[in-house]
Motif scaffolding. Structure first.
Motif, mmCIF file in Angstrom:
data_model
loop_
_atom_site.group_PDB
_atom_site.id
_atom_site.type_symbol
_atom_site.label_atom_id
_atom_site.label_comp_id
_atom_site.label_asym_id
_atom_site.label_seq_id
_atom_site.Cartn_x
_atom_site.Cartn_y
_atom_site.Cartn_z
ATOM 1 N N PHE A 123 -8.232 -101.103 71.303
ATOM 2 C CA PHE A 123 -8.417 -99.768 70.749
ATOM 3 C C PHE A 123 -7.084 -99.115 70.377
ATOM 4 O O PHE A 123 -6.985 -98.369 69.392
ATOM 5 C CB PHE A 123 -9.160 -98.892 71.766
ATOM 6 N N PHE A 124 -6.047 -99.382 71.159
ATOM 7 C CA PHE A 124 -4.762 -98.710 70.974
ATOM 8 C C PHE A 124 -3.869 -99.404 69.949
ATOM 9 O O PHE A 124 -2.774 -98.916 69.659
ATOM 10 C CB PHE A 124 -4.039 -98.589 72.316
ATOM 11 N N GLY A 125 -4.321 -100.506 69.392
ATOM 12 C CA GLY A 125 -3.508 -101.237 68.424
ATOM 13 C C GLY A 125 -3.186 -100.455 67.179
ATOM 14 O O GLY A 125 -2.162 -100.701 66.531
ATOM 15 N N THR A 126 -4.033 -99.498 66.827
ATOM 16 C CA THR A 126 -3.814 -98.694 65.616
ATOM 17 C C THR A 126 -3.454 -97.251 65.934
ATOM 18 O O THR A 126 -3.405 -96.409 65.035
ATOM 19 C CB THR A 126 -5.073 -98.701 64.735
ATOM 20 N N MET B 86 -12.302 -95.552 85.577
ATOM 21 C CA MET B 86 -11.100 -95.121 86.304
ATOM 22 C C MET B 86 -10.144 -96.273 86.589
ATOM 23 O O MET B 86 -8.950 -96.061 86.745
ATOM 24 C CB MET B 86 -11.502 -94.436 87.600
ATOM 25 N N ASP B 87 -10.650 -97.489 86.678
ATOM 26 C CA ASP B 87 -9.760 -98.621 86.945
ATOM 27 C C ASP B 87 -8.709 -98.749 85.850
ATOM 28 O O ASP B 87 -7.544 -99.067 86.124
ATOM 29 C CB ASP B 87 -10.567 -99.918 87.040
ATOM 30 N N THR B 88 -9.124 -98.496 84.610
ATOM 31 C CA THR B 88 -8.178 -98.586 83.490
ATOM 32 C C THR B 88 -7.105 -97.514 83.613
ATOM 33 O O THR B 88 -5.925 -97.761 83.339
ATOM 34 C CB THR B 88 -8.920 -98.430 82.154
ATOM 35 N N ILE B 89 -7.505 -96.323 84.025
ATOM 36 C CA ILE B 89 -6.542 -95.229 84.202
ATOM 37 C C ILE B 89 -5.519 -95.603 85.262
ATOM 38 O O ILE B 89 -4.306 -95.463 85.059
ATOM 39 C CB ILE B 89 -7.261 -93.924 84.597
ATOM 40 N N LEU B 90 -5.991 -96.099 86.396
ATOM 41 C CA LEU B 90 -5.096 -96.418 87.505
ATOM 42 C C LEU B 90 -4.207 -97.612 87.194
ATOM 43 O O LEU B 90 -3.113 -97.728 87.746
ATOM 44 C CB LEU B 90 -5.922 -96.677 88.770
ATOM 45 N N HIS C 14 -6.485 -92.164 76.175
ATOM 46 C CA HIS C 14 -5.854 -91.852 74.890
ATOM 47 C C HIS C 14 -5.064 -90.547 74.997
ATOM 48 O O HIS C 14 -3.909 -90.462 74.558
ATOM 49 C CB HIS C 14 -6.934 -91.745 73.814
ATOM 50 N N SER C 15 -5.659 -89.534 75.594
ATOM 51 C CA SER C 15 -4.975 -88.247 75.773
ATOM 52 C C SER C 15 -3.742 -88.384 76.664
ATOM 53 O O SER C 15 -2.685 -87.796 76.394
ATOM 54 C CB SER C 15 -5.935 -87.228 76.382
ATOM 55 N N MET C 16 -3.879 -89.168 77.720
ATOM 56 C CA MET C 16 -2.791 -89.339 78.678
ATOM 57 C C MET C 16 -1.642 -90.151 78.095
ATOM 58 O O MET C 16 -0.535 -90.147 78.641
ATOM 59 C CB MET C 16 -3.321 -90.009 79.949
ATOM 60 N N GLY C 17 -1.879 -90.831 76.991
ATOM 61 C CA GLY C 17 -0.842 -91.640 76.373
ATOM 62 C C GLY C 17 0.400 -90.849 76.018
ATOM 63 O O GLY C 17 1.511 -91.396 75.998
ATOM 64 N N LEU C 18 0.232 -89.569 75.744
ATOM 65 C CA LEU C 18 1.389 -88.734 75.414
ATOM 66 C C LEU C 18 2.395 -88.717 76.562
ATOM 67 O O LEU C 18 3.607 -88.653 76.343
ATOM 68 C CB LEU C 18 0.918 -87.312 75.100
ATOM 69 N N ALA C 19 1.879 -88.805 77.787
ATOM 70 C CA ALA C 19 2.759 -88.769 78.953
ATOM 71 C C ALA C 19 3.604 -90.024 79.083
ATOM 72 O O ALA C 19 4.569 -90.048 79.859
ATOM 73 C CB ALA C 19 1.928 -88.572 80.218
ATOM 74 N N LYS C 20 3.262 -91.066 78.341
ATOM 75 C CA LYS C 20 4.071 -92.287 78.356
ATOM 76 C C LYS C 20 5.362 -92.114 77.539
ATOM 77 O O LYS C 20 6.294 -92.895 77.696
ATOM 78 C CB LYS C 20 3.263 -93.466 77.807
ATOM 79 N N TYR D 288 -13.418 -92.967 79.161
ATOM 80 C CA TYR D 288 -12.123 -93.151 79.822
ATOM 81 C C TYR D 288 -11.088 -93.816 78.920
ATOM 82 O O TYR D 288 -9.994 -93.265 78.739
ATOM 83 C CB TYR D 288 -12.291 -93.882 81.162
ATOM 84 N N PRO D 289 -11.365 -94.977 78.301
ATOM 85 C CA PRO D 289 -10.314 -95.543 77.438
ATOM 86 C C PRO D 289 -10.094 -94.772 76.144
ATOM 87 O O PRO D 289 -8.951 -94.568 75.723
ATOM 88 C CB PRO D 289 -10.815 -96.966 77.159
ATOM 89 N N HIS D 290 -11.176 -94.325 75.495
ATOM 90 C CA HIS D 290 -11.050 -93.746 74.153
ATOM 91 C C HIS D 290 -10.692 -92.270 74.144
ATOM 92 O O HIS D 290 -10.242 -91.754 73.113
ATOM 93 C CB HIS D 290 -12.356 -93.939 73.376
ATOM 94 N N HIS D 291 -10.884 -91.585 75.249
ATOM 95 C CA HIS D 291 -10.644 -90.143 75.265
ATOM 96 C C HIS D 291 -9.655 -89.727 76.365
ATOM 97 O O HIS D 291 -8.656 -89.070 76.081
ATOM 98 C CB HIS D 291 -11.974 -89.389 75.404
#
Length: 209
Positions: free
Chosen positions: A198-201, A1-5, A51-57, A45-48
């Motif tokens: 992980f998000f580099g690609t 959760m720290d990564t999410i926050l 990753h899913s929440m990235g669309l909101a960015k 949390y980071p990979h799923h």
């Protein structure tokens, strides 16, 4: 959760509580029904989730809009997005019944009232949606063909209704070309928003109906 926050510091207490429950819920369900690679469940949390929440960015769904998650698997990206957008109606669809069951059980467990699930294929659906979201389901030309008739012609956002897909950048670029010159697409690298390797690609790709 720290990564999410780290990336979503303005979440409400309810959203934080819902997201914090996902780790244990998916770990438990995954031991019974394999919806996430067993090697990857520790990275949920980071990979799923993130990753899913990235669309909101890159895009914000308006309250009252309708979104379908096609090929939701165990609920990604639909469940994290439904947490982020509690006033948006989400239908999470998959052709595999046991995955739909897990998705509904998780949604119920965390009290998501804006999520419905259905075991179906895209061509069986009759509802209309503002947007379709997907993660690792099919190539863009197939997604466009499957969903064209169920994406509404009534636009209420700043961009036309269409598809938002989470993909690898190289694959997304190839698939965008395969749509042909008349298609409009935009690609957003996730490395612009998240620092993890992980998000580099990874990217979010949008295409209009």
């Amino acid at each position: 959760m720290d990564t999410i926050l780290k990336y979503f510091p303005d979440l409400s207490p309810t959203q934080i509580e819902q997201l914090s429950q996902l780790g244990d819920l998916y770990t438990d369900w995954n031991s019974k029904i394999n919806v996430i690679s067993r090697k990857d469940i520790e990275n949920i949390y980071p990979h799923h989730v993130l990753h899913s929440m990235g669309l909101a960015k890159v895009f914000q769904f308006k309250d009252g809009s309708k979104v379908m998650d096609l090929g939701t698997g165990g609920g990604f990206p639909g469940i994290p997005l439904a947490i982020l957008f509690p006033k948006v109606d989400f239908l999470l669809v998959d052709s595999i019944g046991k995955k739909v069951r897990v998705t509904q059980e998780v949604a119920d467990a965390i009290g998501l009232e804006n999520v419905r699930t259905q075991q179906a294929r895209a061509e069986e659906l009759k509802e209309k949606f503002d947007f379709v979201v997907t993660r690792a389901v099919a190539v863009l030309p197939k997604l466009v063909a499957w969903t064209r008739r169920i994406i509404s012609d009534k636009h209420q956002h700043g961009v036309p209704n269409g598809i938002w897909a989470l993909k690898g950048i190289d694959r997304a670029t190839e698939e965008a070309k395969a749509l042909g010159k008349g298609a409009y697409t935009e690609i957003y690298p996730m490395s612009d928003f998240f620092d993890e390797e992980f998000f580099g690609t990874k990217c979010v790709i949008y295409t209009q109906k």
